[in-house]
Write a protein that holds these residues in place. Structure first.
Motif, PDB file in Angstrom:
ATOM      1  N   ARG A 268       0.899  -1.091  -0.302  1.00 18.41           N
ATOM      2  CA  ARG A 268       0.336   0.079  -0.346  1.00 18.41           C
ATOM      3  C   ARG A 268       0.392   1.597  -0.621  1.00 18.41           C
ATOM      4  NH1 ARG A 268      -2.619   3.143   4.228  1.00 18.41           N
ATOM      5  NH2 ARG A 268      -4.385   3.899   3.604  1.00 18.41           N
TER       6      ARG A 268
ATOM      7  N   PHE B 228      -3.097   4.784  -1.946  1.00 20.84           N
ATOM      8  CA  PHE B 228      -3.287   3.968  -3.112  1.00 20.84           C
ATOM      9  C   PHE B 228      -2.787   2.415  -2.960  1.00 20.84           C
ATOM     10  CE2 PHE B 228      -0.950   7.559  -4.971  1.00 20.84           C
ATOM     11  CZ  PHE B 228      -1.925   7.313  -6.534  1.00 20.84           C
ATOM     12  N   SER B 229      -4.010   0.990  -2.846  1.00 28.11           N
ATOM     13  CA  SER B 229      -3.715   0.262  -2.795  1.00 28.11           C
ATOM     14  C   SER B 229      -4.335  -0.478  -3.537  1.00 28.11           C
ATOM     15  CB  SER B 229      -4.636  -0.299  -1.334  1.00 28.11           C
ATOM     16  OG  SER B 229      -6.064  -0.124  -1.603  1.00 28.11           O
ATOM     17  N   THR B 230      -4.548  -2.015  -3.438  1.00 29.41           N
ATOM     18  CA  THR B 230      -5.408  -2.952  -4.651  1.00 29.41           C
ATOM     19  C   THR B 230      -6.256  -3.601  -3.948  1.00 29.41           C
ATOM     20  OG1 THR B 230      -3.286  -4.601  -3.761  1.00 29.41           O
ATOM     21  CG2 THR B 230      -3.185  -3.456  -5.809  1.00 29.41           C
ATOM     22  N   ARG B 231      -7.181  -4.332  -5.223  1.00 33.98           N
ATOM     23  CA  ARG B 231      -8.750  -4.900  -4.447  1.00 33.98           C
ATOM     24  C   ARG B 231      -8.564  -6.519  -4.825  1.00 33.98           C
ATOM     25  NH1 ARG B 231     -13.456  -0.817  -2.090  1.00 33.98           N
ATOM     26  NH2 ARG B 231     -11.560  -0.063  -0.952  1.00 33.98           N
TER      27      ARG B 231
ATOM     28  N   ARG C 251     -10.536  -9.261  -6.987  1.00 33.13           N
ATOM     29  CA  ARG C 251     -11.976  -9.470  -7.992  1.00 33.13           C
ATOM     30  C   ARG C 251     -12.345 -10.343  -8.211  1.00 33.13           C
ATOM     31  NH1 ARG C 251     -13.094  -3.793 -11.175  1.00 33.13           N
ATOM     32  NH2 ARG C 251     -12.924  -2.710  -8.913  1.00 33.13           N
TER      33      ARG C 251
ATOM     34  N   ARG D  86      -6.311  -8.644  -9.849  1.00 31.00           N
ATOM     35  CA  ARG D  86      -6.586  -7.669  -8.891  1.00 31.00           C
ATOM     36  C   ARG D  86      -6.557  -6.316  -9.208  1.00 31.00           C
ATOM     37  NH1 ARG D  86      -0.630  -8.145  -5.050  1.00 31.00           N
ATOM     38  NH2 ARG D  86       0.118  -7.229  -7.100  1.00 31.00           N
TER      39      ARG D  86
ATOM     40  N   PRO E  33      -6.079  -1.970  -9.107  1.00 31.04           N
ATOM     41  CA  PRO E  33      -5.072  -0.555  -8.383  1.00 31.04           C
ATOM     42  C   PRO E  33      -7.059   0.077  -7.603  1.00 31.04           C
ATOM     43  CG  PRO E  33      -4.903  -0.009 -10.258  1.00 31.04           C
ATOM     44  CD  PRO E  33      -5.581  -1.555 -10.487  1.00 31.04           C
ATOM     45  N   TYR E  34      -6.592   0.906  -6.515  1.00 29.82           N
ATOM     46  CA  TYR E  34      -7.668   1.447  -5.873  1.00 29.82           C
ATOM     47  C   TYR E  34      -7.054   2.413  -5.426  1.00 29.82           C
ATOM     48  CZ  TYR E  34     -11.732   2.909  -2.444  1.00 29.82           C
ATOM     49  OH  TYR E  34     -12.361   3.334  -1.940  1.00 29.82           O
TER      50      TYR E  34
ATOM     51  N   LYS F  10      -7.589   5.673  -2.346  1.00 25.73           N
ATOM     52  CA  LYS F  10      -8.629   6.696  -1.377  1.00 25.73           C
ATOM     53  C   LYS F  10      -8.890   7.585  -1.456  1.00 25.73           C
ATOM     54  CE  LYS F  10     -11.152   6.101   3.207  1.00 25.73           C
ATOM     55  NZ  LYS F  10     -11.234   5.308   4.518  1.00 25.73           N
TER      56      LYS F  10
END
Length: 93
Positions: free
Chosen positions: A42, A51-54, A56, A76, A78-79, A81
């Motif tokens: 992160r 920035f992080s990953t989620r 799917r 995965r 990128p996300y 917030k």
């Protein structure tokens, strides 16, 4: 803003740096963020965001052109917030 506009803005604000140095700094910055995310980490920039990953899950999708059902693999993504200060700047009117 695109990458070239970022480089121009940095050159304007840092007149003592050569354009090659500025470009290298931007390259290292983005490469480090991408590397950390690829390693499952992160990246948090205080006041800006994180920035992080989620994950799917695999799913069934549809080809919009043909309507055919296709399998979409697990992946995965990128996300981002935004931080508190960023949200306040965006909503201050």
């Amino acid at each position: 803003m695109i990458r070239s506009e970022l480089l121009q803005a940095l050159a304007k604000n840092c007149p003592g740096m050569r354009s090659e140095e500025i470009e290298r700094v931007v390259d290292v910055f983005f490469d480090e963020i991408a590397r950390r995310l690829a390693d499952g980490g992160r990246v948090e920039l205080r006041g800006f965001g994180a920035f992080s990953t989620r994950e799917r899950n695999a799913r069934k999708g549809r080809n919009p052109r043909t309507g055919e059902t296709v399998e979409v693999a697990e992946k995965r993504v990128p996300y981002f917030k935004p931080g508190k200060e960023m949200r306040q700047r965006l909503n201050s009117e």
